[in-house]
Motif scaffolding. Sequence first.
Motif, PDB file in Angstrom:
ATOM      1  N   ILE A 171       0.869  -1.182   0.000  1.00 56.67           N
ATOM      2  CA  ILE A 171       0.000   0.000   0.000  1.00 56.67           C
ATOM      3  C   ILE A 171       0.905   1.230   0.000  1.00 56.67           C
ATOM      4  CG2 ILE A 171      -1.873   1.206   1.191  1.00 56.67           C
ATOM      5  CD1 ILE A 171      -2.589  -1.462   2.516  1.00 56.67           C
ATOM      6  N   TYR A 172       1.179   1.761  -1.199  1.00 58.62           N
ATOM      7  CA  TYR A 172       2.164   2.826  -1.359  1.00 58.62           C
ATOM      8  C   TYR A 172       1.763   4.127  -0.668  1.00 58.62           C
ATOM      9  CZ  TYR A 172       3.886  -0.328  -4.962  1.00 58.62           C
ATOM     10  OH  TYR A 172       4.367  -1.420  -5.631  1.00 58.62           O
ATOM     11  N   ASP A 173       0.486   4.300  -0.380  1.00 59.13           N
ATOM     12  CA  ASP A 173       0.033   5.557   0.232  1.00 59.13           C
ATOM     13  C   ASP A 173       0.457   5.683   1.691  1.00 59.13           C
ATOM     14  OD1 ASP A 173      -2.222   6.832  -1.798  1.00 59.13           O
ATOM     15  OD2 ASP A 173      -2.049   4.658  -1.945  1.00 59.13           O
ATOM     16  N   ILE A 174       0.895   4.594   2.300  1.00 56.77           N
ATOM     17  CA  ILE A 174       1.382   4.660   3.678  1.00 56.77           C
ATOM     18  C   ILE A 174       2.778   5.279   3.661  1.00 56.77           C
ATOM     19  CG2 ILE A 174       2.038   3.339   5.712  1.00 56.77           C
ATOM     20  CD1 ILE A 174       0.025   1.193   4.822  1.00 56.77           C
ATOM     21  N   VAL A 175       2.945   6.398   4.365  1.00 54.80           N
ATOM     22  CA  VAL A 175       4.224   7.102   4.349  1.00 54.80           C
ATOM     23  C   VAL A 175       5.061   6.836   5.593  1.00 54.80           C
ATOM     24  CG1 VAL A 175       3.331   8.933   2.873  1.00 54.80           C
ATOM     25  CG2 VAL A 175       3.201   9.196   5.359  1.00 54.80           C
ATOM     26  N   LEU A 176       4.434   6.327   6.641  1.00 53.49           N
ATOM     27  CA  LEU A 176       5.121   6.116   7.907  1.00 53.49           C
ATOM     28  C   LEU A 176       4.347   5.089   8.719  1.00 53.49           C
ATOM     29  CD1 LEU A 176       7.364   7.237   9.923  1.00 53.49           C
ATOM     30  CD2 LEU A 176       5.611   8.826  10.745  1.00 53.49           C
ATOM     31  N   ALA A 177       5.056   4.288   9.495  1.00 48.88           N
ATOM     32  CA  ALA A 177       4.389   3.319  10.365  1.00 48.88           C
ATOM     33  C   ALA A 177       5.191   3.184  11.648  1.00 48.88           C
ATOM     34  CB  ALA A 177       4.258   1.965   9.674  1.00 48.88           C
ATOM     35  N   TYR A 178       4.496   2.875  12.732  1.00 48.02           N
ATOM     36  CA  TYR A 178       5.160   2.733  14.026  1.00 48.02           C
ATOM     37  C   TYR A 178       4.529   1.578  14.788  1.00 48.02           C
ATOM     38  CZ  TYR A 178       6.788   3.685  18.756  1.00 48.02           C
ATOM     39  OH  TYR A 178       7.353   3.567  19.992  1.00 48.02           O
ATOM     40  N   GLY A 179       5.392   0.677  15.283  1.00 50.25           N
ATOM     41  CA  GLY A 179       4.886  -0.508  15.961  1.00 50.25           C
ATOM     42  C   GLY A 179       5.473  -0.728  17.335  1.00 50.25           C
ATOM     43  N   ILE A 180       4.606  -1.129  18.267  1.00 55.51           N
ATOM     44  CA  ILE A 180       5.019  -1.571  19.591  1.00 55.51           C
ATOM     45  C   ILE A 180       4.115  -2.738  19.988  1.00 55.51           C
ATOM     46  CG2 ILE A 180       5.937   0.616  20.417  1.00 55.51           C
ATOM     47  CD1 ILE A 180       3.295   1.208  21.752  1.00 55.51           C
ATOM     48  N   SER A 181       4.710  -3.743  20.620  1.00 55.12           N
ATOM     49  CA  SER A 181       3.946  -4.888  21.115  1.00 55.12           C
ATOM     50  C   SER A 181       3.057  -5.460  19.998  1.00 55.12           C
ATOM     51  CB  SER A 181       3.120  -4.465  22.335  1.00 55.12           C
ATOM     52  OG  SER A 181       2.468  -5.558  22.933  1.00 55.12           O
ATOM     53  N   ASP A 182       1.731  -5.515  20.235  1.00 54.32           N
ATOM     54  CA  ASP A 182       0.816  -6.053  19.222  1.00 54.32           C
ATOM     55  C   ASP A 182       0.039  -4.930  18.535  1.00 54.32           C
ATOM     56  OD1 ASP A 182      -0.686  -5.305  21.403  1.00 54.32           O
ATOM     57  OD2 ASP A 182      -2.078  -6.984  21.289  1.00 54.32           O
ATOM     58  N   GLU A 183       0.649  -3.765  18.453  1.00 57.34           N
ATOM     59  CA  GLU A 183      -0.005  -2.571  17.899  1.00 57.34           C
ATOM     60  C   GLU A 183       0.833  -1.983  16.766  1.00 57.34           C
ATOM     61  OE1 GLU A 183       0.259   1.960  19.380  1.00 57.34           O
ATOM     62  OE2 GLU A 183      -0.773   0.625  20.790  1.00 57.34           O
ATOM     63  N   TYR A 184       0.170  -1.477  15.746  1.00 54.10           N
ATOM     64  CA  TYR A 184       0.870  -0.769  14.664  1.00 54.10           C
ATOM     65  C   TYR A 184       0.029   0.402  14.196  1.00 54.10           C
ATOM     66  CZ  TYR A 184       5.416  -1.944  12.775  1.00 54.10           C
ATOM     67  OH  TYR A 184       6.776  -2.013  12.577  1.00 54.10           O
ATOM     68  N   SER A 185       0.691   1.542  13.982  1.00 51.71           N
ATOM     69  CA  SER A 185       0.035   2.738  13.453  1.00 51.71           C
ATOM     70  C   SER A 185       0.553   2.985  12.041  1.00 51.71           C
ATOM     71  CB  SER A 185       0.330   3.957  14.330  1.00 51.71           C
ATOM     72  OG  SER A 185      -0.204   3.796  15.622  1.00 51.71           O
ATOM     73  N   PHE A 186      -0.366   3.110  11.095  1.00 53.35           N
ATOM     74  CA  PHE A 186      -0.014   3.371   9.704  1.00 53.35           C
ATOM     75  C   PHE A 186      -0.497   4.769   9.332  1.00 53.35           C
ATOM     76  CE2 PHE A 186      -0.281  -1.240  10.026  1.00 53.35           C
ATOM     77  CZ  PHE A 186       0.896  -1.631   9.409  1.00 53.35           C
ATOM     78  N   VAL A 187       0.413   5.582   8.799  1.00 55.68           N
ATOM     79  CA  VAL A 187       0.122   6.988   8.523  1.00 55.68           C
ATOM     80  C   VAL A 187      -0.015   7.215   7.022  1.00 55.68           C
ATOM     81  CG1 VAL A 187       0.937   9.359   8.790  1.00 55.68           C
ATOM     82  CG2 VAL A 187       1.415   7.666  10.583  1.00 55.68           C
ATOM     83  N   LEU A 188      -1.114   7.870   6.638  1.00 55.71           N
ATOM     84  CA  LEU A 188      -1.346   8.267   5.257  1.00 55.71           C
ATOM     85  C   LEU A 188      -1.318   9.789   5.180  1.00 55.71           C
ATOM     86  CD1 LEU A 188      -3.538   5.699   5.933  1.00 55.71           C
ATOM     87  CD2 LEU A 188      -3.431   5.689   3.449  1.00 55.71           C
ATOM     88  N   HIS A 189      -0.692  10.308   4.143  1.00 58.79           N
ATOM     89  CA  HIS A 189      -0.471  11.748   4.043  1.00 58.79           C
ATOM     90  C   HIS A 189      -1.769  12.521   3.857  1.00 58.79           C
ATOM     91  CE1 HIS A 189       1.272  15.553   2.514  1.00 58.79           C
ATOM     92  NE2 HIS A 189       2.298  15.199   3.268  1.00 58.79           N
ATOM     93  N   LYS A 190      -1.692  13.813   4.141  1.00 62.72           N
ATOM     94  CA  LYS A 190      -2.850  14.696   3.983  1.00 62.72           C
ATOM     95  C   LYS A 190      -3.453  14.629   2.581  1.00 62.72           C
ATOM     96  CE  LYS A 190      -1.524  18.372   7.242  1.00 62.72           C
ATOM     97  NZ  LYS A 190      -1.206  19.827   7.326  1.00 62.72           N
ATOM     98  N   ASN A 191      -2.583  14.475   1.585  1.00 59.87           N
ATOM     99  CA  ASN A 191      -3.076  14.484   0.198  1.00 59.87           C
ATOM    100  C   ASN A 191      -3.510  13.113  -0.307  1.00 59.87           C
ATOM    101  OD1 ASN A 191      -0.677  13.129  -0.349  1.00 59.87           O
ATOM    102  ND2 ASN A 191       0.380  14.937  -1.110  1.00 59.87           N
TER     103      ASN A 191
END
Length: 286
Positions: free
Chosen positions: A65-85
Motif C-alpha cells: 500500500i504505497y500511500d502509507i508514508v510512515l508506520a510505528y509498531g510496539i507490542s501487538d499494535e501498529y500505526s499506519f500513517v497516510l499523508h494529507k493528500n
Amino acid sequence: MANSMYEYVRLFEQPDVLLPNTWIVVRIDGRGFHKFSAKHEFEKPNDRRALDLMNAAAVSTMTEIYDIVLAYGISDEYSFVLHKNCTLFERRSCKLVTTIVSTFTAYYIQLWSTFFPTKTLSAPLPTFDGRAVCYPSDQNLRDYMSWRQVDCHINNLYNTTFWALVQKGGMSAGDATQALSGTLSSDKNEILWSKYGINYNNESEMFKKGSILYRDFELASESQDPPTTEDAGVEKPVSKTAATRDRKAKTKAGVTIQYVDMIQSLFWDLRPWILSGKAGKPRETI
C-alpha cells in the motif's frame, strides 16, 4: 449494476469519507493477544521473534500500500500513517481500515512459520481490529507519534521490571503488581539494577523505542525541502503526472526500520519527505 426493485437498500449505506487535508492514522491492535501469546508461548517481557514478525508484516503491508508514508509498531499494535493528500479509496474510512487490517493480518499469518518454525499456528488465531483517526496539523501528527513512543517506554520499563520480579525474584504476579504500585521510573530502574544487575539503558532499542518504518530517500533534493510558510494551509491537488512519478519513486525505495527517538525534531529534520509527502530519489543500497 443492473437496476432492480431491491436496489433501494443501498440508501442505507452511510458516507464515511474522512476529512480532507488531514493526516490519517490507521491504528491496528491485536485482539485477545494475551491468550494468543500465552498459547504460543511468547517470551516475557519481550519476544524478539514476535516483534520481528509484526515488523515483517508491517513492511509487507507498507510495500503493498504505497500511500502509507510512515508506520510505528510496539507490542501487538501498529500505526499506519497516510499523508494529507492521500486519495486512496476516496478517503473512505471503512475501506482504508479494512484493507490495512486484512493485509497486515494476511501477511502476519503467512510469515508466522518464518519466525516461529517450531510452533504450529493454532486457535486462538491472530486477529486485529483497527480504527482511523484524522489529525489536522503536522504537529498533531508528531504529537500522536510521540504519545505512542512515550507509551512504549513507560510500558516496557514496567514490564521489564515486573517480569524481573517474577522470573528472577520468584514473586507471584499479584505480589509483583503490588510491589510496583505507585513507583516512578527511577524506582523501577533502581529495582532492576540493585536487585538483578540489569541496566535498563542496555536493553534493546527496539524494546525501548519501538519500530519506525518509512521509505528511505536521499536527503539532498529540492523536492525534499521542508514546507515553507507559503505551503501551509490546504494541500494543493496533486497532478496525475506528479502522482505517477511519486508512485514510481516509492516503488523503488526500500522500506527501512529504525529504532530511534522521533519525539525530538532531529528525526523529522533528517527525513523531510515524510511530512512533505514528496518522494525523493531512492537511496542507493550497497
